[in-house]
Design a protein around this motif. Sequence first.
Motif, short mmCIF file in Angstrom:
data_model
loop_
_atom_site.label_atom_id
_atom_site.label_comp_id
_atom_site.label_asym_id
_atom_site.label_seq_id
_atom_site.Cartn_x
_atom_site.Cartn_y
_atom_site.Cartn_z
N HIS A 16 -1.41 36.89 11.08
CA HIS A 16 -0.65 37.28 12.26
C HIS A 16 -0.95 38.75 12.64
CE1 HIS A 16 2.65 37.68 15.08
NE2 HIS A 16 3.05 38.76 14.43
N GLU A 17 -0.95 39.62 11.65
CA GLU A 17 -1.24 41.05 11.90
C GLU A 17 -2.66 41.24 12.41
OE1 GLU A 17 0.85 43.66 11.80
OE2 GLU A 17 2.45 42.23 11.42
N ARG A 18 -3.61 40.47 11.86
CA ARG A 18 -5.00 40.57 12.32
C ARG A 18 -5.09 40.15 13.79
NH1 ARG A 18 -8.87 37.69 13.67
NH2 ARG A 18 -7.97 35.71 13.09
N GLU A 19 -4.44 39.03 14.12
CA GLU A 19 -4.46 38.56 15.51
C GLU A 19 -3.78 39.56 16.44
OE1 GLU A 19 -2.60 34.74 15.27
OE2 GLU A 19 -4.39 33.77 14.42
N SER A 20 -2.65 40.13 15.99
CA SER A 20 -1.95 41.13 16.80
C SER A 20 -2.82 42.36 17.01
CB SER A 20 -0.64 41.54 16.12
OG SER A 20 0.27 40.47 16.10
N ALA A 21 -3.47 42.80 15.96
CA ALA A 21 -4.34 43.97 16.06
C ALA A 21 -5.50 43.70 17.02
CB ALA A 21 -4.87 44.36 14.68
N GLU A 22 -6.03 42.49 16.97
CA GLU A 22 -7.13 42.12 17.87
C GLU A 22 -6.66 42.14 19.33
OE1 GLU A 22 -9.70 38.13 18.57
OE2 GLU A 22 -9.54 38.82 16.48
N ARG A 23 -5.48 41.56 19.58
CA ARG A 23 -4.92 41.56 20.95
C ARG A 23 -4.65 42.98 21.42
NH1 ARG A 23 -1.92 37.25 18.96
NH2 ARG A 23 -0.09 38.58 18.72
N LEU A 24 -4.09 43.79 20.55
CA LEU A 24 -3.82 45.18 20.92
C LEU A 24 -5.11 45.95 21.19
CD1 LEU A 24 -0.89 46.07 18.50
CD2 LEU A 24 -0.78 45.80 20.99
N GLY A 25 -6.12 45.69 20.38
CA GLY A 25 -7.42 46.33 20.59
C GLY A 25 -8.01 45.96 21.94
N GLU A 26 -7.88 44.68 22.30
CA GLU A 26 -8.37 44.23 23.60
C GLU A 26 -7.57 44.87 24.74
OE1 GLU A 26 -8.05 40.00 23.27
OE2 GLU A 26 -9.84 39.83 22.01
N ALA A 27 -6.26 44.99 24.55
CA ALA A 27 -5.41 45.61 25.57
C ALA A 27 -5.76 47.08 25.75
CB ALA A 27 -3.94 45.45 25.22
N VAL A 28 -6.01 47.77 24.66
CA VAL A 28 -6.40 49.18 24.73
C VAL A 28 -7.74 49.32 25.43
CG1 VAL A 28 -7.14 51.16 23.33
CG2 VAL A 28 -5.03 49.94 22.75
N ALA A 29 -8.69 48.46 25.09
CA ALA A 29 -10.01 48.52 25.73
C ALA A 29 -9.89 48.24 27.22
CB ALA A 29 -10.96 47.51 25.08
N ALA A 30 -9.06 47.27 27.60
CA ALA A 30 -8.87 46.97 29.02
C ALA A 30 -8.20 48.14 29.72
CB ALA A 30 -8.03 45.70 29.18
N GLY A 31 -7.24 48.77 29.06
CA GLY A 31 -6.58 49.94 29.63
C GLY A 31 -7.54 51.09 29.85
N LYS A 32 -8.41 51.32 28.88
CA LYS A 32 -9.41 52.39 29.02
C LYS A 32 -10.36 52.07 30.17
CE LYS A 32 -9.51 54.14 24.30
NZ LYS A 32 -10.28 54.30 23.07
N GLN A 33 -10.74 50.81 30.30
CA GLN A 33 -11.63 50.40 31.40
C GLN A 33 -10.95 50.66 32.75
OE1 GLN A 33 -14.77 49.39 31.31
NE2 GLN A 33 -14.86 49.09 33.51
N ARG A 34 -9.67 50.28 32.87
CA ARG A 34 -8.94 50.52 34.12
C ARG A 34 -8.82 52.01 34.39
NH1 ARG A 34 -5.59 46.67 31.97
NH2 ARG A 34 -3.94 48.19 31.58
N GLU A 79 -12.15 53.24 35.68
CA GLU A 79 -12.36 52.79 37.05
C GLU A 79 -11.50 53.58 38.02
OE1 GLU A 79 -11.48 48.62 36.81
OE2 GLU A 79 -13.38 48.15 35.81
N SER A 80 -10.26 53.87 37.62
CA SER A 80 -9.37 54.66 38.48
C SER A 80 -9.91 56.08 38.66
CB SER A 80 -7.96 54.73 37.87
OG SER A 80 -7.36 53.48 37.86
N ALA A 139 3.29 62.75 51.01
CA ALA A 139 2.67 61.59 51.67
C ALA A 139 3.01 60.32 50.89
CB ALA A 139 1.16 61.77 51.75
N PRO A 140 3.14 59.21 51.60
CA PRO A 140 3.46 57.96 50.88
C PRO A 140 2.30 57.54 49.98
CG PRO A 140 3.02 57.54 53.22
CD PRO A 140 3.02 59.02 53.04
N ASP A 141 2.65 56.81 48.94
CA ASP A 141 1.63 56.29 48.02
C ASP A 141 0.66 55.41 48.78
OD1 ASP A 141 2.80 57.57 45.90
OD2 ASP A 141 3.85 55.80 45.17
N ALA A 142 -0.60 55.46 48.39
CA ALA A 142 -1.63 54.64 49.03
C ALA A 142 -2.71 54.34 48.01
CB ALA A 142 -2.23 55.39 50.22
N THR A 143 -3.39 53.23 48.23
CA THR A 143 -4.52 52.90 47.38
C THR A 143 -5.69 53.80 47.77
OG1 THR A 143 -5.42 51.25 48.90
CG2 THR A 143 -3.78 50.48 47.28
N PRO A 144 -6.70 53.89 46.93
CA PRO A 144 -7.87 54.68 47.32
C PRO A 144 -8.49 54.18 48.63
CG PRO A 144 -7.95 54.22 44.98
CD PRO A 144 -6.80 53.43 45.55
#
Length: 121
Positions: free
Chosen positions: A25-43, A46-47, A87-92
């Motif tokens: 369970h911990e290994r699977e959780s760590a894998e999911r968290l690692g993927e979430a961190v990688a996706a966050g870094k990618q976003r 990109e931002s 100014a109001p929030d806006a997308t790029p």
Amino acid sequence: MTDAVERYRELVELATSAGSRMREHERESAERLGEAVAAGKQRQEESAARRDEVLEDVDARWKAALGALWDERWLRSDGKPAPDRSAPDATPEQSRRALDEAFVELYDALAKPRLLRRKKG
């Protein structure tokens, strides 16, 4: 004594099995968290790239606006203004579109006949 030994073995097996399931369970959780961190870094990357593109557009448009206003020497500039935090929030994309529209408005305004013409000579 055999019952106690047998019960002890059962408990050890249960604990071993629970430990194995917990590690999985911990290994699977760590894998999911690692993927979430990688996706966050990618976003985040990109931002940052989109932000840099918008800032480059702003700089280019500012320089072009100054060039367009070169003949309007009476109009002074103290440099590029700071961002308007109210100014109001806006997308790029929305920001770039607004920048383009403002730039077109500037050029349209400069193309209109002047109400007061400067006297020559």
